[in-house]
Enzyme design. Structure first.
Site, PDB file in Angstrom:
ATOM      1  N   GLU A  52      50.421 -43.191  48.212  1.00 35.33           N
ATOM      2  CA  GLU A  52      50.819 -44.475  48.791  1.00 35.33           C
ATOM      3  C   GLU A  52      49.732 -45.049  49.696  1.00 35.33           C
ATOM      4  OE1 GLU A  52      54.480 -41.700  49.094  1.00 35.33           O
ATOM      5  OE2 GLU A  52      52.317 -41.534  48.880  1.00 35.33           O
ATOM      6  N   CYS A  75      56.717 -39.405  52.104  1.00 35.79           N
ATOM      7  CA  CYS A  75      56.998 -38.440  53.163  1.00 35.79           C
ATOM      8  C   CYS A  75      57.233 -39.151  54.489  1.00 35.79           C
ATOM      9  CB  CYS A  75      55.853 -37.440  53.290  1.00 35.79           C
ATOM     10  SG  CYS A  75      54.302 -38.151  53.866  1.00 35.79           S
ATOM     11  N   TRP A 174      36.305 -11.929  19.815  1.00 37.46           N
ATOM     12  CA  TRP A 174      37.332 -12.811  20.361  1.00 37.46           C
ATOM     13  C   TRP A 174      38.470 -12.930  19.355  1.00 37.46           C
ATOM     14  CZ3 TRP A 174      37.004 -14.124  25.313  1.00 37.46           C
ATOM     15  CH2 TRP A 174      35.756 -14.119  25.932  1.00 37.46           C
ATOM     16  N   ARG A 188      44.481 -22.458  32.569  1.00 41.88           N
ATOM     17  CA  ARG A 188      44.299 -21.596  33.738  1.00 41.88           C
ATOM     18  C   ARG A 188      43.859 -22.407  34.955  1.00 41.88           C
ATOM     19  NH1 ARG A 188      39.050 -18.357  33.256  1.00 41.88           N
ATOM     20  NH2 ARG A 188      40.160 -17.051  31.763  1.00 41.88           N
ATOM     21  N   ASP A 204      37.534  -5.634  30.073  1.00 41.49           N
ATOM     22  CA  ASP A 204      36.878  -6.909  29.768  1.00 41.49           C
ATOM     23  C   ASP A 204      35.922  -7.409  30.844  1.00 41.49           C
ATOM     24  OD1 ASP A 204      38.424  -6.844  27.495  1.00 41.49           O
ATOM     25  OD2 ASP A 204      39.947  -8.229  28.258  1.00 41.49           O
ATOM     26  N   GLY A 295      46.990  -7.791  30.167  1.00 40.58           N
ATOM     27  CA  GLY A 295      47.152  -7.100  28.907  1.00 40.58           C
ATOM     28  C   GLY A 295      48.613  -6.830  28.608  1.00 40.58           C
TER      29      GLY A 295
END
Length: 369
Positions: A52, A75, A174, A188, A204, A295
């Site tokens: 805003e 708010c 991969w 992610r 890994d 995993g």
């Protein structure tokens, strides 16, 4: 243009803030005067302008007598910034259209009351309307955090057609192609934290960094490692933005080694890590969303926990590669105890299927907030 059109533009603005403004919600705002769009704005980084204020700043004196369309209730509290309601009133805006109430108990309706007390007209979208539901989906992590005290949990898996994530020798690079991997890294990067197990760290040596336009954001790396077995020389420990979730089973020797290395660790159980306790703690650290890409062990623990409490997993993303590994000793995507009955299995809602090169992304929800 109609009310819906202005809200659509506000949604576009809000999406620009997604992944950048947590622990704050991603909000979009549009100022309209006499049917003409005067300005737009979206939430800036924490401590900077809310949507805003951004829109008002760009509109200047043209805000007086105008209408404001905002995806979330303004708010009425002072945090790192002042109350948006006061800025709206001071700008002379005559009417505010609101997409949804703020679930923050410190606000929740207070912003609306403050505006009305200042003779500013307020109109809310019907909560069950399609548009209002779309607006709620913008901030599922924020809503969940405010209403349950838990972060929004996403489980991501890259898997072959026969449900494997690695060969019997542990090789997993991969499973999917480059396009799917880029998308997984962006998923992610939208989150506040990424979580893996000690096995993934050992096998890994992952970097677990944010990517693309999010590459400079601070993404907390969380490792579930009950006995503090991980080698602190792994690249996941490259800076202090990491938390190791252990149990009381961690030896004094390993605790001392982590302390000497300056690695933050915390116990969340006597013999094993209690995921709910871990997630509750992450919420206290202003973590709104967690991306789980561990995993089979971590996936299994999360799945088993969600069977007991569905709030411990909210969204699932599977990247399905057109490959077959085979072998009874190859590693499956989800370990743990699992189920005895198919009828009791978790079933996704709002399933979306997308192609990324030769791979398929299947995503869906277990919860909506």
């Amino acid at each position: 243009m109609k009310t819906e059109d202005y809200f659509r533009l506000a949604i576009i603005e809000a999406k620009k803030a997604m992944g950048f403004v947590s622990p704050n919600p991603a909000v979009g705002a549009v100022i309209v005067r006499d049917g003409t769009i005067i300005s737009v704005g979206h939430t800036q980084a924490p401590g900077k302008n809310h949507a805003e204020i951004e829109a008002i700043k760009h509109a200047g004196k043209k805000s007086e007598g105008a209408d404001l369309y905002v995806t979330l209730e303004p708010c009425c509290i002072t945090g790192r910034t002042g109350p948006c309601t006061d800025a709206i009133i001071e700008a002379g805006i005559k009417k505010v259209f609101i997409g949804m109430k703020d679930p923050n108990p410190k606000v929740n309706g207070g912003g609306i009351r403050r505006l009305k007390m200042a003779s500013c007209s307020v109109e809310m979208l019907p909560a069950k309307s399609t548009l209002a539901q779309e607006i709620r989906m913008l901030n599922q992590p924020f809503i969940k955090s405010m209403t349950t005290g838990l972060p929004y949990i996403i489980m991501k898996v890259a898997v072959t057609l026969d449900g494997k994530i690695a060969t019997r020798m542990g090789d997993s690079q991969w499973i999917t192609g480059s396009k799917a991997r880029v998308d997984a890294r962006l998923e992610r990067s939208l989150c506040d934290a990424v979580l893996v197990g000690a096995g993934t760290v050992a096998a890994d040596n992952p970097e677990l960094a944010p990517h693309g336009k999010f590459k400079n954001k601070k993404l907390l790396r969380v490792i579930i490692d009950g006995k503090l077995s991980s080698d602190v020389k792994k690249q996941i420990f490259r800076d202090k933005n990491v938390l190791v979730a252990c149990s009381d089973a961690a030896s004094a020797v390993r605790c001392l080694a982590y302390e000497k290395a300056g690695v933050i660790y915390k116990s969340f159980g006597k013999k094993e890590v209690n995921l709910r306790k871990l997630f509750e703690y992450l919420t206290t650290q202003n973590i709104r969303s967690v991306y789980v890409e561990g995993g089979a062990g971590v996936h299994g623990a999360l799945h088993d926990a969600a069977l007991q409490n569905l709030q411990l997993m909210d969204k699932i993303i599977f990247y399905l590669a057109p490959k077959i590994i085979g072998g009874t000793e190859s590693i499956s995507a989800v370990g743990g105890k699992g189920l005895e009955s198919v009828a009791k299995s978790l079933t996704l809602k709002d399933v979306l299927v997308q192609n990324f090169g030769i791979d398929i992304k299947i995503s869906g929800l277990l919860n909506k907030y």
